[in-house]
Design an enzyme around this catalytic site. Structure first.
Site, short mmCIF file in Angstrom:
data_model
loop_
_atom_site.label_atom_id
_atom_site.label_comp_id
_atom_site.label_asym_id
_atom_site.label_seq_id
_atom_site.Cartn_x
_atom_site.Cartn_y
_atom_site.Cartn_z
N HIS A 295 -5.99 3.59 -8.83
CA HIS A 295 -5.62 3.54 -7.42
C HIS A 295 -4.30 4.27 -7.16
O HIS A 295 -4.14 4.92 -6.12
CB HIS A 295 -5.50 2.08 -6.98
CG HIS A 295 -5.17 1.90 -5.54
ND1 HIS A 295 -6.04 2.29 -4.52
CD2 HIS A 295 -4.08 1.38 -4.91
CE1 HIS A 295 -5.49 2.02 -3.35
NE2 HIS A 295 -4.31 1.47 -3.56
N ASP A 296 -3.36 4.19 -8.08
CA ASP A 296 -2.06 4.86 -7.90
C ASP A 296 -2.14 6.37 -8.04
O ASP A 296 -1.12 7.06 -7.88
CB ASP A 296 -1.05 4.32 -8.93
CG ASP A 296 -0.38 3.04 -8.46
OD1 ASP A 296 -0.61 2.64 -7.30
OD2 ASP A 296 0.36 2.44 -9.25
N ARG B 77 3.28 -9.07 -9.50
CA ARG B 77 3.28 -7.61 -9.62
C ARG B 77 2.57 -7.16 -10.90
O ARG B 77 1.85 -6.16 -10.90
CB ARG B 77 4.71 -7.09 -9.61
CG ARG B 77 4.82 -5.57 -9.57
CD ARG B 77 4.22 -5.01 -8.31
NE ARG B 77 4.57 -3.60 -8.13
CZ ARG B 77 4.22 -2.88 -7.08
NH1 ARG B 77 3.51 -3.43 -6.11
NH2 ARG B 77 4.57 -1.61 -6.98
N SER C 139 -4.16 3.58 0.81
CA SER C 139 -4.19 2.16 0.52
C SER C 139 -3.91 1.36 1.79
O SER C 139 -4.60 1.53 2.80
CB SER C 139 -3.18 1.85 -0.59
OG SER C 139 -3.33 0.54 -1.07
N ASP D 243 -10.52 4.21 -9.40
CA ASP D 243 -9.93 3.16 -8.57
C ASP D 243 -10.81 1.91 -8.59
O ASP D 243 -11.95 1.93 -8.15
CB ASP D 243 -9.79 3.67 -7.13
CG ASP D 243 -8.94 2.78 -6.26
OD1 ASP D 243 -8.71 1.61 -6.63
OD2 ASP D 243 -8.51 3.24 -5.18
#
Length: 455
Positions: free
Chosen positions: A318-319, A202, A136, A289
């Protein structure tokens, strides 16, 4: 356990935006020991809200007996400028005023971060780095560094990252900054300014870090519930969680830093810049992702010399690179072995599993991976995770025949697009439309030139 260390650079630090920081400091951790040849350095670049203690947020990969073994490697990880974990940031004291920078903290770009990291490298006396790795935002740093100093790195691993931040990614980040700006406290000069806005930011970001399928599995709706949904409480929990360890100033700064990323800026374009890289490069993309889609990793693989691309399937979006420890370990270890080991005698027996990945590397050759076995159709090379590398047309044919129990490899061409299928999770297959239906509710269409045989 390695202790937090501080590197202080007492001179003026010029930024790409034209402003100057009177001085800077970087918080960093090291793990393991430098060997006599000083050739066992692994430098890890952290992601957006990560810190320099890589064993805290990537403990599945870093530690004794793990992929990045602290008994074997000298591992370095530094907290980026602007972050909340000890490096110079908006909450640091400005030596010219004696007060925190707060809203006066300048724009920090990826190139500024790389400049600071290289100052730390020189301070540590490191003249070569065996492996540079980042995912990332960390991957953006690693990529930029490998372009700036191509002779410094032997190996480069880029995970879920890109050559420039996309308009889609910038839009996500701007939406988060708007949430912070909407907090009435944001313009106040105090450490907790904008904290409520950061919670909302967030929660917004999480939608780009995860996948819809993951939410369906982990935050499924309960029958007869009209409010207090699991997904709702999960978003609020994530907002509260980040507020306990981060601040809105750093969040704002780092999101702008990510937006600044463009390796082609003032270099004649991304393709020219990527072509400067000399390190052996592994690029890892994640199928689900949405923030850094796999097309961006394919672009990197196309223009970085000596690069290989692997795409992994994860529900976590993505994580996934922070969660899929076993899959990440297997992917990187297989790649390392394929680069380090010479030809070995043919094995008598190959175990064929049910995971198949087909990918075009740089548009000129096919790549097939079967669980822990992979081979390149040209020039007929097979790599096994157990340490053997086999070069044999005979073995290639053996593997191909075994795979044809489920797939037809007779029509492999250099135009073959990417396919990723896990047969254990296929619920149905429609031969007329070439569409497979997975048990998690997803479906995908296979190209006509690569038909899946009837199950």
């Amino acid at each position: 356990m390695s202790a937090l260390q501080i590197y202080h650079y007492p001179q003026e630090f010029s930024l790409e935006c034209g402003q100057v920081l009177p001085e800077i400091q970087l918080a960093y951790h090291t793990f393991g020991s430098l060997n006599a040849a000083a050739d066992n350095v692994v430098w890890i670049c952290h992601a957006l809200t990560g810190n320099s203690d890589v064993t805290e947020w990537w403990n599945g990969l870093v530690g004794e007996g793990k992929l990045l073994d602290t008994r074997q490697y000298f591992i370095v990880c530094a907290n980026v400028l602007g972050s909340a974990y000890g490096s110079t940031s908006a909450l640091s004291l400005n030596p010219l005023t004696g007060e925190p920078y707060y809203q006066d903290f300048p724009l920090i770009t990826i190139r500024d971060v790389v400049h600071s990291l290289d100052l730390l490298r020189q301070h540590l006396g490191l003249t070569r780095i065996r492996m540079l790795i980042g995912g990332s935002l960390g991957g953006q740093q690693a990529l930029e560094w490998a372009i700036q100093q191509p002779d410094l790195f032997k190996q480069l691993i880029l995970i879920a990252t890109n050559a420039r931040m996309s308009p889609w990614g910038i839009a996500f980040n701007e939406s988060q900054r708007m949430a912070i700006e909407a907090d009435q406290t944001w313009q106040e000069r105090r450490p907790d300014a904008g904290i409520q806005g950061m919670k909302a930011a967030r929660a917004t970001a999480l939608l780009s870090y995860r996948s819809a399928v993951m939410y369906e599995f982990t935050q499924a709706r309960e029958e007869s519930v009209l409010e207090y949904y699991r997904a709702s409480s999960y978003q609020r929990y994530q907002g509260e969680k980040i507020a306990k360890r981060f601040n809105a100033f750093s969040y704002y700064t780092l999101s702008q830093m990510m937006d600044s990323h463009d390796v082609g800026r003032n270099r004649g374009g991304a393709m020219t810049a990527l072509n400067q890289i000399k390190a052996q490069t592994l690029i890892i993309g994640i199928q689900s992702d949405v923030l850094f889609p796999v097309e961006e990793q394919r672009f990197l693989a196309r223009y970085i010399p000596n690069a290989e691309l692997t795409e992994i399937d994860s529900l976590y979006g993505h994580d996934g690179f922070l969660v899929e420890n076993e899959l990440m370990t297997k992917t990187i270890r297989t790649w390392e072995l394929s680069n380090q080991l010479g030809a070995f005698e043919e094995e008598e027996e190959l175990i064929i599993r049910d995971r198949v990945q087909v990918d075009v590397r740089k548009g000129v050759r096919e790549y097939i991976a079967v669980d822990n076995i992979s081979f390149i159709a040209l020039p007929y090379t097979i790599h096994l995770i157990n340490g053997h590398r086999i070069e044999s047309d005979v073995v290639l044919e053996k593997v191909s025949q075994a795979l044809q129990e489920n797939y037809d490899f007779g029509q492999l061409t250099t135009d073959l697009p990417h396919i990723l299928a896990n047969l254990r999770h296929i619920r149905n297959f429609d031969a007329s439309t070439q569409r497979i239906y997975l048990s998690d509710g997803r479906s995908q269409t296979l190209p006509p030139k690569f038909p899946l045989k009837s199950l």
